[in-house]
Each structure stands twice: as structure tokens, then as C-alpha cells.
Design a protein around this motif. Structure first.
Motif, PDB file in Angstrom:
ATOM      1  N   LEU A  44      30.151  30.760  44.309  1.00 26.93           N
ATOM      2  CA  LEU A  44      30.732  29.755  43.715  1.00 26.93           C
ATOM      3  C   LEU A  44      32.007  29.125  44.354  1.00 26.93           C
ATOM      4  N   GLU A  45      32.359  28.078  44.378  1.00 25.42           N
ATOM      5  CA  GLU A  45      33.310  27.533  45.316  1.00 25.42           C
ATOM      6  C   GLU A  45      34.256  26.855  44.196  1.00 25.42           C
ATOM      7  N   VAL A  46      35.594  27.441  44.324  1.00 24.34           N
ATOM      8  CA  VAL A  46      36.698  27.237  43.441  1.00 24.34           C
ATOM      9  C   VAL A  46      37.627  26.407  44.007  1.00 24.34           C
ATOM     10  N   MET A  47      37.993  25.006  43.620  1.00 17.29           N
ATOM     11  CA  MET A  47      38.922  23.967  44.341  1.00 17.29           C
ATOM     12  C   MET A  47      40.444  24.193  43.419  1.00 17.29           C
ATOM     13  N   ILE A  48      41.746  24.499  43.959  1.00 14.20           N
ATOM     14  CA  ILE A  48      42.738  24.194  43.207  1.00 14.20           C
ATOM     15  C   ILE A  48      43.403  22.768  43.410  1.00 14.20           C
ATOM     16  N   ALA A  49      43.498  21.954  42.415  1.00 17.88           N
ATOM     17  CA  ALA A  49      43.620  20.587  42.655  1.00 17.88           C
ATOM     18  C   ALA A  49      45.135  20.324  42.762  1.00 17.88           C
ATOM     19  N   ASN A  50      46.083  21.419  42.602  1.00 18.42           N
ATOM     20  CA  ASN A  50      47.474  21.017  42.976  1.00 18.42           C
ATOM     21  C   ASN A  50      47.769  20.837  44.463  1.00 18.42           C
ATOM     22  N   ALA A  51      48.330  20.273  45.113  1.00 17.79           N
ATOM     23  CA  ALA A  51      48.286  20.014  46.627  1.00 17.79           C
ATOM     24  C   ALA A  51      49.580  20.831  47.028  1.00 17.79           C
ATOM     25  N   ASP A  52      50.484  21.262  46.225  1.00 16.50           N
ATOM     26  CA  ASP A  52      51.575  21.794  46.425  1.00 16.50           C
ATOM     27  C   ASP A  52      51.462  23.562  46.329  1.00 16.50           C
ATOM     28  N   VAL A  53      50.394  23.991  45.788  1.00 16.58           N
ATOM     29  CA  VAL A  53      49.904  25.310  45.679  1.00 16.58           C
ATOM     30  C   VAL A  53      49.862  25.738  47.275  1.00 16.58           C
ATOM     31  N   ASP A  54      50.249  26.947  47.489  1.00 18.69           N
ATOM     32  CA  ASP A  54      50.147  27.830  48.504  1.00 18.69           C
ATOM     33  C   ASP A  54      48.906  28.707  48.595  1.00 18.69           C
ATOM     34  N   PRO A  55      47.787  28.250  49.323  1.00 17.11           N
ATOM     35  CA  PRO A  55      46.450  29.035  49.087  1.00 17.11           C
ATOM     36  C   PRO A  55      46.786  30.572  49.638  1.00 17.11           C
ATOM     37  N   ALA A  56      47.680  30.816  50.554  1.00 15.64           N
ATOM     38  CA  ALA A  56      47.846  32.179  50.793  1.00 15.64           C
ATOM     39  C   ALA A  56      48.640  33.130  49.687  1.00 15.64           C
ATOM     40  N   GLN A  57      49.129  32.416  48.840  1.00 16.08           N
ATOM     41  CA  GLN A  57      49.880  33.126  47.676  1.00 16.08           C
ATOM     42  C   GLN A  57      49.044  33.011  46.326  1.00 16.08           C
ATOM     43  N   ALA A  58      48.152  32.045  46.347  1.00 13.65           N
ATOM     44  CA  ALA A  58      47.212  31.847  45.064  1.00 13.65           C
ATOM     45  C   ALA A  58      46.388  33.125  45.044  1.00 13.65           C
ATOM     46  N   ARG A  59      45.996  33.268  43.741  1.00 18.37           N
ATOM     47  CA  ARG A  59      44.660  34.241  43.609  1.00 18.37           C
ATOM     48  C   ARG A  59      43.720  33.525  42.708  1.00 18.37           C
ATOM     49  N   VAL A  60      42.392  33.675  42.993  1.00 16.47           N
ATOM     50  CA  VAL A  60      41.040  33.333  42.064  1.00 16.47           C
ATOM     51  C   VAL A  60      40.364  34.652  41.796  1.00 16.47           C
ATOM     52  N   THR A  61      39.902  34.773  40.603  1.00 14.16           N
ATOM     53  CA  THR A  61      39.044  35.829  40.296  1.00 14.16           C
ATOM     54  C   THR A  61      37.941  35.425  39.282  1.00 14.16           C
ATOM     55  N   ALA A  62      36.993  36.004  39.212  1.00 15.79           N
ATOM     56  CA  ALA A  62      35.865  35.860  38.363  1.00 15.79           C
ATOM     57  C   ALA A  62      35.493  37.117  37.402  1.00 15.79           C
ATOM     58  N   LEU A  63      35.836  37.139  36.240  1.00 15.20           N
ATOM     59  CA  LEU A  63      35.716  38.221  35.225  1.00 15.20           C
ATOM     60  C   LEU A  63      34.298  37.995  34.463  1.00 15.20           C
ATOM     61  N   GLY A  64      33.443  39.049  34.590  1.00 13.17           N
ATOM     62  CA  GLY A  64      32.195  38.803  33.910  1.00 13.17           C
ATOM     63  C   GLY A  64      32.139  39.433  32.454  1.00 13.17           C
ATOM     64  N   ALA A  65      31.167  39.316  31.886  1.00 17.25           N
ATOM     65  CA  ALA A  65      31.122  39.596  30.450  1.00 17.25           C
ATOM     66  C   ALA A  65      31.255  41.268  30.213  1.00 17.25           C
ATOM     67  N   ASP A  66      30.858  41.824  31.193  1.00 20.96           N
ATOM     68  CA  ASP A  66      30.933  43.311  31.487  1.00 20.96           C
ATOM     69  C   ASP A  66      32.278  43.995  31.764  1.00 20.96           C
ATOM     70  N   GLY A  67      33.505  42.877  32.076  1.00 26.03           N
ATOM     71  CA  GLY A  67      34.521  43.242  32.465  1.00 26.03           C
ATOM     72  C   GLY A  67      34.805  43.594  33.836  1.00 26.03           C
ATOM     73  N   GLY A  68      33.840  43.487  34.553  1.00 24.83           N
ATOM     74  CA  GLY A  68      33.842  43.522  36.026  1.00 24.83           C
ATOM     75  C   GLY A  68      34.419  42.353  36.757  1.00 24.83           C
ATOM     76  N   ALA A  69      35.548  42.463  37.719  1.00 29.54           N
ATOM     77  CA  ALA A  69      36.047  41.457  38.141  1.00 29.54           C
ATOM     78  C   ALA A  69      35.815  41.120  39.687  1.00 29.54           C
ATOM     79  N   VAL A  70      35.595  39.920  40.238  1.00 30.38           N
ATOM     80  CA  VAL A  70      35.244  39.589  41.463  1.00 30.38           C
ATOM     81  C   VAL A  70      36.260  38.863  42.188  1.00 30.38           C
ATOM     82  N   GLU A  71      36.920  39.415  43.419  1.00 27.40           N
ATOM     83  CA  GLU A  71      37.921  38.462  43.815  1.00 27.40           C
ATOM     84  C   GLU A  71      37.526  37.478  44.926  1.00 27.40           C
TER      85      GLU A  71
END
Length: 236
Positions: A44-71
Motif C-alpha cells: 500500500l502506498e501512502v501519500m502525505i498531501a502537505n508539501a511542508d511536511v518533512d518525510p524524514a520526520q513523518a511516520r506512517v503506520t498500518a494498524l490491523g484488526a488484530d492490533g498488529g502494527a506495520v511501519e
């Protein structure tokens, strides 16, 4: 999904391919793709729309129904997507966050979704660059940005009142700022500035000739000029 046995028969050039044979190929290919996705997980590709967000400091995770998280892996190129891999089929809550911004979320179901876009809401102002600006100008710029200045000191360590700086400091340049330009400013700490030391230039007065005057006359002349008579040495 388990792979079913696929019975294939080679055909010679020019022989017709029946609809049944073609459908068998399509179904077998679909089963293969579904099985591989189930084993390795979808992407899954996730785009952050804000141009002023520094990708090096941003964080994206996926939380599954079982509580497991994917970074998610950060973008490889500027303005690229965050990549979530190994997502097994099922629902996920996608979360994106960055310093100075609130957390944005959305829900997807893998493997149907392939790309999502999230916009983060700013929660903290960004520090502008005030390096080299006169203190009075820098304070006005920060006020316009809604940034409180918690402390100002000069290069010698002397405290300068941010709310009402001494007139001698109004035109002194800013030598350092915290946080750095572009960084979020916390409402708890505010901004801090270091300015050049104030140099006071005392007015000079030309001392007139006192030769031939009595001590009282010389003292009077100096008093009229705002000067103080110092040590007097009597010469015999």
C-alpha cells in the motif's frame, strides 16, 4: 487460497484455443496472484498531501484488526509515497503523523486498496528565519506568526526583555534562533533568540584649554560642559 491442480495441454501452432482452455488459464493466473498475495502480503502506498511536511520526520503506520502494527518505509525520492508492505488481507487503520501536525487516519481493506492520500492539520507554527534581522523586526515577524518569544539574551549572556527590549537593543541583529527555521515551535517553550551585544557610545566633549585659569575658574568651565574636575596636582 490453495492452488488447484492445473491440467494444461500443449497445442501446436495454428491449432485453435478454446474458450474453456483460455478460462482455465485466467482462473489459474488469478488463483496464483491471490495465493502469492496471501503469502507475502500486499503493498500500500501512502501519500502525505502537505508539501511542508518533512518525510524524514513523518511516520506512517498500518494498524490491523488484530492490533498488529506495520511501519511504512519512508519515501526514496522527494514527494514520493510511504510504502507499507506485508499487509495480509483484511481491514487496516492507516495513521500519518509529523512534528507540528495532528494525526490523520483513514481505513482501508487490503488488498483492494493500492494508494491512499492523507492531509495533516497543522497544530504548531513553523519558525521563520530571523537570522540577521534587527531585534525589533524579528520580534514583529514572530508576533505575526503567532509565536511567543520566551527568552532573548545578547552575545555576552545578558538578559534582554522580549516584551519591552531596551532601546539600545532594538537595532542589534539576531545571531542565533531556537528552534531553527522551518522547525515547529512548541507553545510551552516558545522561541529563543541571541542578539549581538549592545555597544553604548558615550558623547564626547572637547576639553578647552584651562591654562592661566585659577582652580575655581577651571572647575566652573568644566562644570558648564558637564565635566568633572579630577585629580589636581600642584606644581611648584
Amino acid at each position: 487460497m490453495a492452488l488447484e491442480d492445473f491440467i494444461a495441454r500443449e497445442v501446436a501452432p495454428g491449432e485453435p484455443l478454446t474458450a474453456q482452455a483460455w478460462n482455465d488459464i485466467v482462473r489459474a493466473t488469478a488463483d496464483l496472484i491471490s495465493t502469492v498475495q496471501g503469502l507475502s502480503g500486499s503493498v500500500l502506498e501512502v501519500m502525505i498531501a502537505n508539501a511542508d511536511v518533512d518525510p524524514a520526520q513523518a511516520r506512517v503506520t498500518a494498524l490491523g484488526a488484530d492490533g498488529g502494527a506495520v511501519e511504512a518505509a519512508r519515501p526514496i525520492k522527494p514527494k514520493g509515497p510511504f510504502i507499507l508492505t506485508n499487509l495480509t488481507p483484511g481491514p487496516y487503520t492507516i495513521r500519518a503523523s509529523a512534528p507540528g501536525f495532528g494525526t490523520a487516519t483513514t481505513t482501508v481493506t487490503a488488498p483492494s486498496a493500492t494508494t491512499v492520500e492523507l492531509a495533516l492539520e497543522r497544530t504548531q507554527p513553523r519558525m521563520p528565519s530571523v537570522f540577521g534581522e534587527a531585534l525589533a523586526v524579528a520580534l514583529e515577524l514572530l508576533k505575526e506568526e503567532g509565536i511567543a518569544v520566551s527568552r532573548v539574551i545578547d552575545a555576552t549572556g545578558r538578559e534582554v526583555a522580549p516584551a519591552n527590549p531596551d532601546p539600545d537593543y532594538r537595532d542589534t541583529p539576531v545571531l542565533m534562533q531556537l528552534p531553527a527555521a522551518g522547525e515547529p515551535v512548541s507553545s510551552k517553550t516558545g522561541a529563543q533568540l541571541v542578539v549581538a551585544a549592545s555597544v553604548k557610545v558615550e558623547p564626547s566633549v572637547e576639553v578647552p584649554s584651562l591654562t592661566g585659569l585659577t582652580l575655581d575658574e577651571a572647575r566652573q568651565v568644566l562644570d558648564d560642559l558637564g565635566l568633572v574636575l579630577g585629580k589636581v596636582t600642584t606644581k611648584r
